[in-house]
Design a protein around this motif. Structure first.
Motif, PDB file in Angstrom:
ATOM      1  N   PRO A  79     -32.919  -0.569  -3.357  1.00  0.00           N
ATOM      2  CA  PRO A  79     -32.023   0.585  -3.183  1.00  0.00           C
ATOM      3  C   PRO A  79     -30.552   0.193  -3.141  1.00  0.00           C
ATOM      4  CG  PRO A  79     -33.936   0.831  -1.781  1.00  0.00           C
ATOM      5  CD  PRO A  79     -34.030  -0.547  -2.392  1.00  0.00           C
ATOM      6  N   ALA A  80     -30.231  -0.885  -2.426  1.00  0.00           N
ATOM      7  CA  ALA A  80     -28.836  -1.305  -2.340  1.00  0.00           C
ATOM      8  C   ALA A  80     -28.329  -1.792  -3.696  1.00  0.00           C
ATOM      9  CB  ALA A  80     -28.681  -2.408  -1.299  1.00  0.00           C
ATOM     10  N   GLY A  81     -29.158  -2.565  -4.409  1.00  0.00           N
ATOM     11  CA  GLY A  81     -28.751  -3.060  -5.718  1.00  0.00           C
ATOM     12  C   GLY A  81     -28.552  -1.954  -6.724  1.00  0.00           C
ATOM     13  N   LEU A  82     -29.421  -0.957  -6.715  1.00  0.00           N
ATOM     14  CA  LEU A  82     -29.293   0.167  -7.640  1.00  0.00           C
ATOM     15  C   LEU A  82     -28.085   1.031  -7.285  1.00  0.00           C
ATOM     16  CD1 LEU A  82     -33.059   1.164  -7.904  1.00  0.00           C
ATOM     17  CD2 LEU A  82     -31.684  -0.012  -9.625  1.00  0.00           C
ATOM     18  N   ALA A  83     -27.768   1.152  -6.003  1.00  0.00           N
ATOM     19  CA  ALA A  83     -26.586   1.912  -5.610  1.00  0.00           C
ATOM     20  C   ALA A  83     -25.315   1.245  -6.114  1.00  0.00           C
ATOM     21  CB  ALA A  83     -26.533   2.050  -4.087  1.00  0.00           C
ATOM     22  N   MET A  84     -25.317  -0.076  -6.166  1.00  0.00           N
ATOM     23  CA  MET A  84     -24.141  -0.797  -6.641  1.00  0.00           C
ATOM     24  C   MET A  84     -24.036  -0.805  -8.158  1.00  0.00           C
ATOM     25  SD  MET A  84     -22.370  -1.880  -4.077  1.00  0.00           S
ATOM     26  CE  MET A  84     -21.373  -3.111  -4.893  1.00  0.00           C
ATOM     27  N   SER A  85     -25.172  -0.657  -8.855  1.00  0.00           N
ATOM     28  CA  SER A  85     -25.156  -0.828 -10.311  1.00  0.00           C
ATOM     29  C   SER A  85     -25.451   0.466 -11.048  1.00  0.00           C
ATOM     30  CB  SER A  85     -26.140  -1.924 -10.725  1.00  0.00           C
ATOM     31  OG  SER A  85     -27.421  -1.692 -10.155  1.00  0.00           O
ATOM     32  N   GLY A  86     -26.710   0.924 -11.038  1.00  0.00           N
ATOM     33  CA  GLY A  86     -27.028   2.109 -11.799  1.00  0.00           C
ATOM     34  C   GLY A  86     -28.505   2.436 -11.768  1.00  0.00           C
ATOM     35  N   PRO A  87     -28.955   3.360 -12.606  1.00  0.00           N
ATOM     36  CA  PRO A  87     -30.348   3.827 -12.571  1.00  0.00           C
ATOM     37  C   PRO A  87     -31.353   2.735 -12.929  1.00  0.00           C
ATOM     38  CG  PRO A  87     -29.182   4.723 -14.472  1.00  0.00           C
ATOM     39  CD  PRO A  87     -28.155   4.074 -13.623  1.00  0.00           C
ATOM     40  N   ARG A  88     -32.553   2.883 -12.397  1.00  0.00           N
ATOM     41  CA  ARG A  88     -33.597   1.879 -12.559  1.00  0.00           C
ATOM     42  C   ARG A  88     -34.081   1.752 -14.003  1.00  0.00           C
ATOM     43  NH1 ARG A  88     -36.270   3.060  -8.483  1.00  0.00           N
ATOM     44  NH2 ARG A  88     -36.087   1.188  -7.176  1.00  0.00           N
TER      45      ARG A  88
END
Length: 553
Positions: A79-88
């Motif tokens: 969740p934290a990584g996707l919040a920093m980058s973008g959609p899964r």
């Protein structure tokens, strides 16, 4: 009863004009705006392009084999990584193009939006605030010409960036970075820029001040980023569909190459631009739709002092940077608990962290992130330190200095707010970083450690203020060169660690002499010497301002 008749040989007065072309003079204003921004726009476009180009080119060594790319993909699937980058959805492909889009679009869309907002406000509200728009409109210039010209220049800048990105990335020859995907990637940035330019076309109608219009538009960009991050980090991406940044990310360059999300951006831009034109007919030139609040009949005691008056002028920007840096620090802190897993297997990042030092990956990663937070804080101090130059060129400094207020006290008030405010926003960044980091790792000791690590950079910020003051005092027309300090600090302090720049490049930046806390041990000597340098630069700049002529209107 008498009647007035025209004298022989004279013409009767012309009837008042009831119609006219509201866009008359737009083409001339476009050429004029491009002429004024002949340096500013190329710098923006090239900086955005080179940042993306260098990042993509670094992937050759960062992710040199499929295993490295697979590790990079799996490391951000939190969740934290996707919040920093973008959609899964990007993580279904481990090609270079997918990784580039996932890591970069959300970040660069914010910068493109910033460029677009500043273009529109500079050529609309700033022209009205200085009185130039009224003078120009006394000629054959239509009511909507200024706004149409500003939007046209923003569109041209975004189009140039899109084409440059498409051509440059295609020419890299990276696996998975093809021409079609590069075209979608480039125009995704242009679409985001058009939306936020149109948002600025609306915000400039509400307030009579350039800073208020820019600040409101930038707040919209911030909200769009937060909505995108919240939607991408959860199982339900509804919030992401409320954000233009979420739209452009869902064009999925190099994965699906979808164009229709960019049409949403175009429709939104057209709608906001139309609203901006409509709202402009409901106000006078130089005024805003939001009525001005009546001021107090008497100034407060604080407002009669140089520092109090300067704080009144800076309070909006100070509050905005303080809140923004606190949230930015909290966002980085939220991924501290996953830092070791996210960075595992990426050789170049691990080598950069080893060069930083530290007892753990968390400490080393935190020290690298601290450079980013400090550079953003330096953006505030440069803006605040150059505010006296803005007051001077706008003609507001002259009436103040015509009173008993000395030049040194006037500039000193602004510098006190820049120095104190810079230290404050730096501490808020460290506090947000520490609080979120403690929550994600379970280590409460990170709160004082990261707050103290942020405050250690205060002397470097003071040196940055000193450089801006020297330029303002001795070379006022070159004042904007002070922006080289934060840009250079980011390039060599953050990217240089990854790309392995020589050590001497980092020593040219005041930020390069700060101990990399919490990974490194505290050293007081560099902080003391930087403070002395800052004091000397401030004295030198004030001396120059006292000796030169004031620019008058």
């Amino acid at each position: 009863m008498t009647s007035a008749t025209a004298a022989p040989g004279t013409r009767a007065p012309a009837a008042p004009v009831t119609g006219g072309n509201a866009l008359a003079g737009t083409r001339t204003l476009i050429r004029f705006a491009l002429r004024r921004d002949r340096v500013r726009l190329p710098v923006w476009i090239l900086a955005l392009f080179l940042g993306t180009f260098m990042t993509a080119n670094s992937f050759r060594t960062l992710y040199s084999d499929p295993e490295d790319r697979a590790n990079a993909v799996s490391s951000v699937d939190t969740p934290a990584g996707l919040a920093m980058s973008g959609p899964r959805h990007y993580l279904t492909d481990d090609g270079f193009g997918s990784i580039l889009s996932h890591q970069m679009i959300g970040f660069t869309a914010v910068l493109v939006g910033l460029m677009s907002v500043l273009i529109v406000t500079r050529h609309t509200r700033a022209e009205e605030e200085t009185g130039r728009a009224e003078l120009v409109r006394s000629a054959v210039v239509g009511r909507h010409a200024h706004l149409a010209a500003a939007l046209s220049v923003a569109a041209l800048a975004n189009l140039a960036l899109a084409l440059l990105l498409a051509l440059g990335l295609t020419g890299l020859g990276l696996e998975g970075v093809d021409a079609r995907g590069s075209l979608v990637y480039g125009f995704a940035h242009a679409a985001a820029g058009l939306v936020f330019a149109a948002v600025a076309a609306v915000t400039v109608q509400f307030t009579a001040h350039t800073r208020g219009a820019s600040g409101t538009a930038l707040a919209v960009i911030g909200i769009a980023y937060v909505l995108r991050a919240a939607g991408d980090s959860g199982t339900n991406d509804t919030l992401s569909w409320l954000s233009p940044i979420g739209w452009v990310q869902r064009s999925y360059p190099y994965v699906d190459d979808r164009w229709w999300p960019l049409l949403l951006c175009l429709l939104c831009a057209v709608g906001c631009a139309a609203a901006g034109f409509r709202l402009s007919t409901r106000r006078d030139v130089g005024a805003g739709l939001r009525p001005q609040k009546p001021g107090s009949p008497a100034a407060s005691a604080a407002l009669t002092t140089p520092v109090g008056f300067a704080l009144r002028l800076h309070r909006g920007m100070l509050a905005g940077f303080g809140a923004g840096l606190f949230l930015m620090g909290a966002m980085y802190g939220s991924i501290l608990g996953d830092a070791e897993e996210m960075l595992a297997g990426i050789d170049e990042i691990e080598e950069a962290l080893e060069r930083v030092g530290g007892a753990s990956v968390v400490e080393s990663f935190a020290s690298m992130v601290m450079v980013v937070l400090t550079v953003v804080a330096s953006v505030y101090v440069v803006t605040a330190a150059l505010r006296p130059r803005s007051e001077e060129t706008a003609g507001r400094a002259e009436p103040l200095l015509a009173t008993g207020l000395s030049r040194s006290r006037w500039v000193g008030g602004h510098l006190a707010v820049a120095l104190g405010g810079g230290t404050l926003v730096l501490s808020l960044a460290g506090l947000g970083f520490g609080l979120a980091g403690a929550a994600s790792t379970g280590d409460a000791g990170l709160v004082p450690d990261l707050t103290g690590a942020a405050l250690a950079y205060a002397p470097a910020l003071w040196v940055t203020v000193g450089v801006a003051v020297v330029l303002f005092g001795w070379f006022p027309r070159a004042s904007r060169a002070a922006w080289v300090v934060p840009v250079y600090a980011f390039v060599v302090g953050y990217l240089g660690q990854i790309l392995q720049f020589p050590d001497w490049t980092n020593n040219l930046s005041p930020f390069g002499h700060i101990p990399r806390l919490p990974a490194a041990d505290m050293r007081w000597t560099p902080l003391f010497l930087l403070t002395l340098v800052a004091v000397a630069l401030l004295w030198l700049g004030l001396t120059g301002f006292r000796r030169r002529d004031l620019e008058t209107k």
